[in-house]
Design a protein around this motif. Sequence first.
Motif, PDB file in Angstrom:
ATOM      1  N   ASP A 169       0.545  -1.139  -0.061  1.00 21.16           N
ATOM      2  CA  ASP A 169      -0.030  -0.078  -0.092  1.00 21.16           C
ATOM      3  C   ASP A 169       0.671   1.374   0.061  1.00 21.16           C
ATOM      4  O   ASP A 169       2.014   1.420   0.740  1.00 21.16           O
ATOM      5  CB  ASP A 169      -0.926   0.213   1.194  1.00 21.16           C
ATOM      6  CG  ASP A 169      -2.042   1.171   1.173  1.00 21.16           C
ATOM      7  OD1 ASP A 169      -2.796   0.982   0.386  1.00 21.16           O
ATOM      8  OD2 ASP A 169      -1.857   2.070   1.927  1.00 21.16           O
ATOM      9  N   GLY A 170       0.573   2.349  -0.863  1.00 16.06           N
ATOM     10  CA  GLY A 170       1.387   3.548  -1.077  1.00 16.06           C
ATOM     11  C   GLY A 170       2.641   3.228  -1.709  1.00 16.06           C
ATOM     12  O   GLY A 170       3.436   3.975  -1.561  1.00 16.06           O
ATOM     13  N   ALA A 171       2.901   2.142  -2.495  1.00 16.91           N
ATOM     14  CA  ALA A 171       3.881   1.878  -3.283  1.00 16.91           C
ATOM     15  C   ALA A 171       4.387   2.942  -4.153  1.00 16.91           C
ATOM     16  O   ALA A 171       3.336   3.617  -4.729  1.00 16.91           O
ATOM     17  CB  ALA A 171       3.758   0.658  -4.189  1.00 16.91           C
TER      18      ALA A 171
ATOM     19  N   ASN B  54      -2.727  -6.528 -14.908  1.00 19.55           N
ATOM     20  CA  ASN B  54      -2.146  -7.378 -13.799  1.00 19.55           C
ATOM     21  C   ASN B  54      -2.897  -7.258 -12.410  1.00 19.55           C
ATOM     22  O   ASN B  54      -2.376  -7.592 -11.559  1.00 19.55           O
ATOM     23  CB  ASN B  54      -0.767  -7.069 -13.468  1.00 19.55           C
ATOM     24  CG  ASN B  54       0.175  -7.752 -14.502  1.00 19.55           C
ATOM     25  OD1 ASN B  54       0.510  -9.074 -14.469  1.00 19.55           O
ATOM     26  ND2 ASN B  54       0.619  -7.081 -15.782  1.00 19.55           N
ATOM     27  N   GLY B  55      -3.997  -6.453 -12.647  1.00 15.93           N
ATOM     28  CA  GLY B  55      -5.058  -6.253 -11.450  1.00 15.93           C
ATOM     29  C   GLY B  55      -4.486  -5.313 -10.742  1.00 15.93           C
ATOM     30  O   GLY B  55      -5.032  -5.246  -9.348  1.00 15.93           O
ATOM     31  N   VAL B  56      -3.596  -4.333 -10.775  1.00 15.89           N
ATOM     32  CA  VAL B  56      -3.247  -3.250  -9.952  1.00 15.89           C
ATOM     33  C   VAL B  56      -3.988  -2.023  -9.688  1.00 15.89           C
ATOM     34  O   VAL B  56      -4.288  -1.696  -8.484  1.00 15.89           O
ATOM     35  CB  VAL B  56      -1.727  -3.036 -10.281  1.00 15.89           C
ATOM     36  CG1 VAL B  56      -1.204  -1.767  -9.335  1.00 15.89           C
ATOM     37  CG2 VAL B  56      -0.844  -4.202 -10.283  1.00 15.89           C
TER      38      VAL B  56
ATOM     39  N   ILE C 293      -1.158   3.714  -5.154  1.00 12.29           N
ATOM     40  CA  ILE C 293       0.028   3.928  -5.799  1.00 12.29           C
ATOM     41  C   ILE C 293       0.505   5.254  -5.937  1.00 12.29           C
ATOM     42  O   ILE C 293      -0.309   6.161  -6.448  1.00 12.29           O
ATOM     43  CB  ILE C 293       0.205   3.131  -6.985  1.00 12.29           C
ATOM     44  CG1 ILE C 293       0.290   1.676  -6.708  1.00 12.29           C
ATOM     45  CG2 ILE C 293       1.226   3.498  -7.722  1.00 12.29           C
ATOM     46  CD1 ILE C 293      -0.115   0.848  -8.006  1.00 12.29           C
ATOM     47  N   GLU C 294       1.444   5.757  -5.560  1.00 13.08           N
ATOM     48  CA  GLU C 294       2.128   6.922  -5.710  1.00 13.08           C
ATOM     49  C   GLU C 294       3.175   6.995  -7.262  1.00 13.08           C
ATOM     50  O   GLU C 294       3.930   6.298  -7.038  1.00 13.08           O
ATOM     51  CB  GLU C 294       3.211   7.497  -4.661  1.00 13.08           C
ATOM     52  CG  GLU C 294       3.624   9.039  -5.052  1.00 13.08           C
ATOM     53  CD  GLU C 294       4.804   9.254  -3.746  1.00 13.08           C
ATOM     54  OE1 GLU C 294       5.374  10.133  -4.197  1.00 13.08           O
ATOM     55  OE2 GLU C 294       4.592   8.735  -2.722  1.00 13.08           O
ATOM     56  N   PHE C 295       2.610   7.696  -8.301  1.00 10.59           N
ATOM     57  CA  PHE C 295       3.321   7.446  -9.428  1.00 10.59           C
ATOM     58  C   PHE C 295       4.526   8.543  -9.425  1.00 10.59           C
ATOM     59  O   PHE C 295       4.331   9.827  -9.255  1.00 10.59           O
ATOM     60  CB  PHE C 295       2.630   7.738 -10.507  1.00 10.59           C
ATOM     61  CG  PHE C 295       1.621   6.483 -10.628  1.00 10.59           C
ATOM     62  CD1 PHE C 295       2.272   5.417 -11.346  1.00 10.59           C
ATOM     63  CD2 PHE C 295       0.187   6.684 -10.143  1.00 10.59           C
ATOM     64  CE1 PHE C 295       1.180   4.233 -11.508  1.00 10.59           C
ATOM     65  CE2 PHE C 295      -0.370   5.265 -10.535  1.00 10.59           C
ATOM     66  CZ  PHE C 295       0.000   4.428 -11.134  1.00 10.59           C
TER      67      PHE C 295
END
Length: 280
Positions: free
Chosen positions: A139-141, A162-164, A186-188
């Motif tokens: 979480d928060g990747a 891939n279900g992300v 997710i942080e991009f």
Amino acid sequence: MRRKIFALTAAAALALSACSSNEEESEEATSDSTAASGEVVTLKVGASPVPHADILNYIDENLAEEAGIDIEVVEYSDYVLPNRNLDSGDLDANFFQHVPYFETEIADNGYEFDRGEGVHIEPYAAYSETLESIDDLPDGAKVSIVNDPSNQARALWLLEDNGVLTLDDSVENPTIFDIADNPKNIEFVELEAPNLVRTLDQVDLAIINGNFALDGGLVPSEDSIAIESGEDNPYANVLAWNTDTDKLEAVQALDELLHSQEVADFITETYPNGEVVPAF
């Protein structure tokens, strides 16, 4: 008298203009027919180092002479300058981009380019120095991703497959602002494509285009934890050129060589693990 002088001057100007026009037409015809007449035509072609420049160098060393062309490869480490330099006339052609990027560049910049059919596909893939599976994204990747729209969409579709995450399916080329559901928050991190490999020790996951992955020493089929399918893949790389080029015959000869069985064999032998896949 003035009228007569003016008439003579105008007539002379028209004669000079016609002469100049005929000379230009003659030069164009001569330039365009050099390959057919047996004269070797030099083509200055912009390319990404891997695999595009490798493919062009193979052609230059093994196939080009018989086709009446000599290839001068100019390597680029970015996706912007090859089209700018093609537009300015510094290049006769370029070989670095896939079809969606080509179409986006024309729409955004008004380039008057033409292109050949797809030559090869470099599957997009996701890499990590800390994760064994994409399912392990925390979480928060933090995920690094390319910042140009056509390639960003491609990277996001890989994550969706891939279900992300889930994307807004009404958007043709979605960006990070078109994510409908981001359950892992997710942080991009958006970057220029050549910089993505260098972020591997700073993020949980980096999604990298095939040519820059190869250039960075990564093997997509071995080092990635998720990889794009090559089947029915619309991201085939193509040769591009100006529509008004005076070396059209030579450029078309190069495009034909890019689609030869010899080149297909070179690609599969050089990249036996599916890092680069012929698109024809």
